[in-house]
Write a protein that holds these residues in place. Structure first.
Motif, mmCIF file in Angstrom:
data_model
loop_
_atom_site.group_PDB
_atom_site.id
_atom_site.type_symbol
_atom_site.label_atom_id
_atom_site.label_comp_id
_atom_site.label_asym_id
_atom_site.label_seq_id
_atom_site.Cartn_x
_atom_site.Cartn_y
_atom_site.Cartn_z
ATOM 1 N N GLU A 100 0.835 -1.193 0.000
ATOM 2 C CA GLU A 100 0.000 0.000 0.000
ATOM 3 C C GLU A 100 0.875 1.250 0.000
ATOM 4 O OE1 GLU A 100 -3.194 0.005 2.776
ATOM 5 O OE2 GLU A 100 -4.113 -1.728 1.800
ATOM 6 N N ASP A 101 2.127 1.076 -0.283
ATOM 7 C CA ASP A 101 3.100 2.167 -0.275
ATOM 8 C C ASP A 101 3.283 2.695 -1.696
ATOM 9 O OD1 ASP A 101 5.260 3.878 -0.073
ATOM 10 O OD2 ASP A 101 6.533 2.457 1.015
ATOM 11 N N PRO A 102 2.997 3.974 -1.950
ATOM 12 C CA PRO A 102 3.179 4.507 -3.302
ATOM 13 C C PRO A 102 4.591 4.321 -3.840
ATOM 14 C CG PRO A 102 1.982 6.070 -1.949
ATOM 15 C CD PRO A 102 2.455 4.988 -1.025
ATOM 16 N N ALA A 103 5.570 4.187 -2.964
ATOM 17 C CA ALA A 103 6.948 3.987 -3.407
ATOM 18 C C ALA A 103 7.108 2.680 -4.179
ATOM 19 C CB ALA A 103 7.901 4.007 -2.214
ATOM 20 N N ALA A 104 6.226 1.722 -3.934
ATOM 21 C CA ALA A 104 6.304 0.447 -4.658
ATOM 22 C C ALA A 104 6.083 0.635 -6.153
ATOM 23 C CB ALA A 104 5.280 -0.537 -4.099
ATOM 24 N N LEU A 105 5.334 1.678 -6.516
ATOM 25 C CA LEU A 105 5.075 1.962 -7.929
ATOM 26 C C LEU A 105 6.092 2.922 -8.507
ATOM 27 C CD1 LEU A 105 2.610 0.714 -9.513
ATOM 28 C CD2 LEU A 105 2.330 0.654 -7.034
ATOM 29 N N GLU A 106 6.937 3.477 -7.678
ATOM 30 C CA GLU A 106 8.005 4.351 -8.167
ATOM 31 C C GLU A 106 9.243 3.547 -8.549
ATOM 32 O OE1 GLU A 106 6.918 8.227 -5.364
ATOM 33 O OE2 GLU A 106 8.637 6.949 -4.886
ATOM 34 N N ALA A 107 9.355 2.351 -7.999
ATOM 35 C CA ALA A 107 10.502 1.487 -8.268
ATOM 36 C C ALA A 107 10.321 0.793 -9.616
ATOM 37 C CB ALA A 107 10.640 0.460 -7.159
ATOM 38 N N PRO A 108 11.380 0.240 -10.191
ATOM 39 C CA PRO A 108 11.238 -0.499 -11.441
ATOM 40 C C PRO A 108 10.224 -1.640 -11.302
ATOM 41 C CG PRO A 108 13.545 -0.039 -11.018
ATOM 42 C CD PRO A 108 12.801 0.375 -9.783
ATOM 43 N N LEU A 109 9.379 -1.798 -12.307
ATOM 44 C CA LEU A 109 8.323 -2.807 -12.290
ATOM 45 C C LEU A 109 8.608 -3.961 -13.237
ATOM 46 C CD1 LEU A 109 5.277 -0.348 -12.333
ATOM 47 C CD2 LEU A 109 6.220 -1.548 -10.338
ATOM 48 N N ASP A 110 9.761 -3.944 -13.876
ATOM 49 C CA ASP A 110 10.048 -4.929 -14.912
ATOM 50 C C ASP A 110 10.039 -6.361 -14.405
ATOM 51 O OD1 ASP A 110 10.377 -2.681 -16.405
ATOM 52 O OD2 ASP A 110 12.564 -2.800 -16.536
ATOM 53 N N GLY A 111 10.251 -6.562 -13.102
ATOM 54 C CA GLY A 111 10.264 -7.918 -12.561
ATOM 55 C C GLY A 111 8.895 -8.513 -12.359
ATOM 56 N N TYR A 112 7.847 -7.733 -12.600
ATOM 57 C CA TYR A 112 6.483 -8.216 -12.407
ATOM 58 C C TYR A 112 5.834 -8.589 -13.734
ATOM 59 C CZ TYR A 112 6.902 -6.358 -7.686
ATOM 60 O OH TYR A 112 7.309 -6.117 -6.409
ATOM 61 N N ALA A 113 5.116 -9.709 -13.718
ATOM 62 C CA ALA A 113 4.336 -10.095 -14.893
ATOM 63 C C ALA A 113 3.080 -9.242 -15.014
ATOM 64 C CB ALA A 113 3.965 -11.573 -14.817
ATOM 65 N N ALA A 114 2.571 -8.772 -13.873
ATOM 66 C CA ALA A 114 1.395 -7.899 -13.885
ATOM 67 C C ALA A 114 1.340 -7.107 -12.592
ATOM 68 C CB ALA A 114 0.104 -8.685 -14.071
ATOM 69 N N VAL A 115 0.734 -5.928 -12.674
ATOM 70 C CA VAL A 115 0.402 -5.104 -11.517
ATOM 71 C C VAL A 115 -1.108 -5.177 -11.348
ATOM 72 C CG1 VAL A 115 0.346 -2.765 -10.583
ATOM 73 C CG2 VAL A 115 2.381 -3.579 -11.814
ATOM 74 N N VAL A 116 -1.552 -5.487 -10.132
ATOM 75 C CA VAL A 116 -2.975 -5.647 -9.846
ATOM 76 C C VAL A 116 -3.416 -4.546 -8.894
ATOM 77 C CG1 VAL A 116 -4.762 -7.196 -8.956
ATOM 78 C CG2 VAL A 116 -2.736 -8.154 -10.109
ATOM 79 N N PHE A 117 -4.346 -3.698 -9.348
ATOM 80 C CA PHE A 117 -4.980 -2.709 -8.472
ATOM 81 C C PHE A 117 -6.244 -3.363 -7.915
ATOM 82 C CE2 PHE A 117 -3.430 1.859 -9.453
ATOM 83 C CZ PHE A 117 -2.111 1.436 -9.476
ATOM 84 N N LEU A 118 -6.173 -3.761 -6.657
ATOM 85 C CA LEU A 118 -7.228 -4.567 -6.037
ATOM 86 C C LEU A 118 -8.057 -3.682 -5.097
ATOM 87 C CD1 LEU A 118 -8.416 -7.390 -5.674
ATOM 88 C CD2 LEU A 118 -6.635 -7.866 -3.990
ATOM 89 N N SER A 119 -9.183 -3.201 -5.609
ATOM 90 C CA SER A 119 -10.074 -2.304 -4.864
ATOM 91 C C SER A 119 -9.349 -1.096 -4.300
ATOM 92 C CB SER A 119 -10.840 -3.065 -3.769
ATOM 93 O OG SER A 119 -11.910 -3.778 -4.350
ATOM 94 N N THR A 120 -8.432 -0.558 -5.073
ATOM 95 C CA THR A 120 -7.876 0.752 -4.773
ATOM 96 C C THR A 120 -8.980 1.803 -4.877
ATOM 97 O OG1 THR A 120 -7.268 0.876 -7.110
ATOM 98 C CG2 THR A 120 -5.534 0.219 -5.565
ATOM 99 N N SER A 121 -8.737 2.985 -4.298
ATOM 100 C CA SER A 121 -9.705 4.078 -4.461
ATOM 101 C C SER A 121 -9.016 5.402 -4.230
ATOM 102 C CB SER A 121 -10.875 3.931 -3.482
ATOM 103 O OG SER A 121 -10.448 4.167 -2.152
ATOM 104 N N GLY A 122 -9.518 6.431 -4.906
ATOM 105 C CA GLY A 122 -8.961 7.763 -4.771
ATOM 106 C C GLY A 122 -7.628 7.911 -5.489
ATOM 107 N N GLU A 123 -6.900 8.925 -5.097
ATOM 108 C CA GLU A 123 -5.595 9.184 -5.716
ATOM 109 C C GLU A 123 -4.542 8.376 -4.959
ATOM 110 O OE1 GLU A 123 -5.898 10.923 -8.513
ATOM 111 O OE2 GLU A 123 -7.994 11.010 -7.898
ATOM 112 N N VAL A 124 -3.919 7.422 -5.628
ATOM 113 C CA VAL A 124 -3.053 6.453 -4.935
ATOM 114 C C VAL A 124 -1.621 6.448 -5.449
ATOM 115 C CG1 VAL A 124 -5.020 4.971 -4.357
ATOM 116 C CG2 VAL A 124 -3.751 4.561 -6.487
ATOM 117 N N LEU A 125 -1.322 7.267 -6.450
ATOM 118 C CA LEU A 125 0.005 7.283 -7.056
ATOM 119 C C LEU A 125 0.642 8.660 -6.962
ATOM 120 C CD1 LEU A 125 -0.762 5.285 -10.338
ATOM 121 C CD2 LEU A 125 0.444 4.426 -8.320
#
Length: 219
Positions: A38-63
């Motif tokens: 739930e840490d926005p920093a997780a989306l600031e880091a390189p994402l290339d190691g993930y096959a997919a990013v899942v937004f699971l019932s996120t809400s509002g401004e989260v990035l």
């Protein structure tokens, strides 16, 4: 062989009580390794190691601005993106996000039983389902129909529940491509009960696997 997922559940608006059960359910899906944040920093880091990013019932401004840039670049260059339920209530201030997902949440009637009508019987997210799927959820309405911009997999039968606001053509589950990446969205998944339902879990797994290009569901 497993596919690594980043499951993101940050909320700055309404928070679903089902989020812990939803995360547990995704962790249990066969073939996936899950990093949950739930840490926005997780989306600031390189994402290339993930096959997919899942937004699971996120809400509002989260990035953060850096996270927005990272996510857009990741999907455009071939990453998978999955939105579940309230992911459509997310990042209203970022026009790209609405285009990425395909539609934005408008309203919903009371949580109640209804029917979803399957439009694509071959997609991994829907091929195991009956032609008419009885389910209980919030039956989201969207500000505009995504049809024509997305490939609709299932729609809501508004005659089967009270309070629908989109009419005869009511997309509910869809997929699309964004650059080199794949996007899957399901409006279902409001309550904890969904994450104990075998049909819903197979639906979710099929959509994630398709977006992640993982296994036989890669298409």
């Amino acid at each position: 062989m497993t596919a690594r997922l980043l499951v993101y559940t940050r909320t700055t608006a309404y928070r679903h009580d089902s989020i812990p059960d939803a995360v547990t359910a995704v962790r249990a899906l066969e073939g996936f390794t899950v990093d949950h944040s739930e840490d926005p920093a997780a989306l600031e880091a390189p994402l290339d190691g993930y096959a997919a990013v899942v937004f699971l019932s996120t809400s509002g401004e989260v990035l953060t601005p850096a996270g927005r840039e990272r996510l857009a670049g990741y999907v455009g260059s071939g990453g998978g993106f999955v939105g579940v339920h309230a992911a459509a209530c997310t990042e209203y201030d970022w026009p790209y996000y609405g285009e990425l997902l395909g539609a934005r949440f408008d309203r919903h009637p009371a949580y109640q039983p209804g029917r979803a009508v399957i439009e694509d019987h071959d997609h991994p997210a829907t091929r195991h389902l009956p032609a008419v799927w009885d389910f209980t959820d919030e039956w989201y309405d969207f500000r505009t129909s995504p049809r024509g911009r997305v490939h609709v997999l299932a729609g809501a039968d508004e005659a089967s529940y009270d309070g629908g606001g989109m009419g005869a053509d009511h997309p509910l589950v869809w997929c699309r491509e964004e650059g080199e990446g794949r996007v899957f969205y399901t409006a279902l998944g409001h309550a904890s009960e969904a994450y104990r339902d075998p049909d819903f879990l197979a639906h979710l797994r099929g959509g994630i696997a398709w977006a992640a290009r993982f296994g036989p569901e890669a298409g």
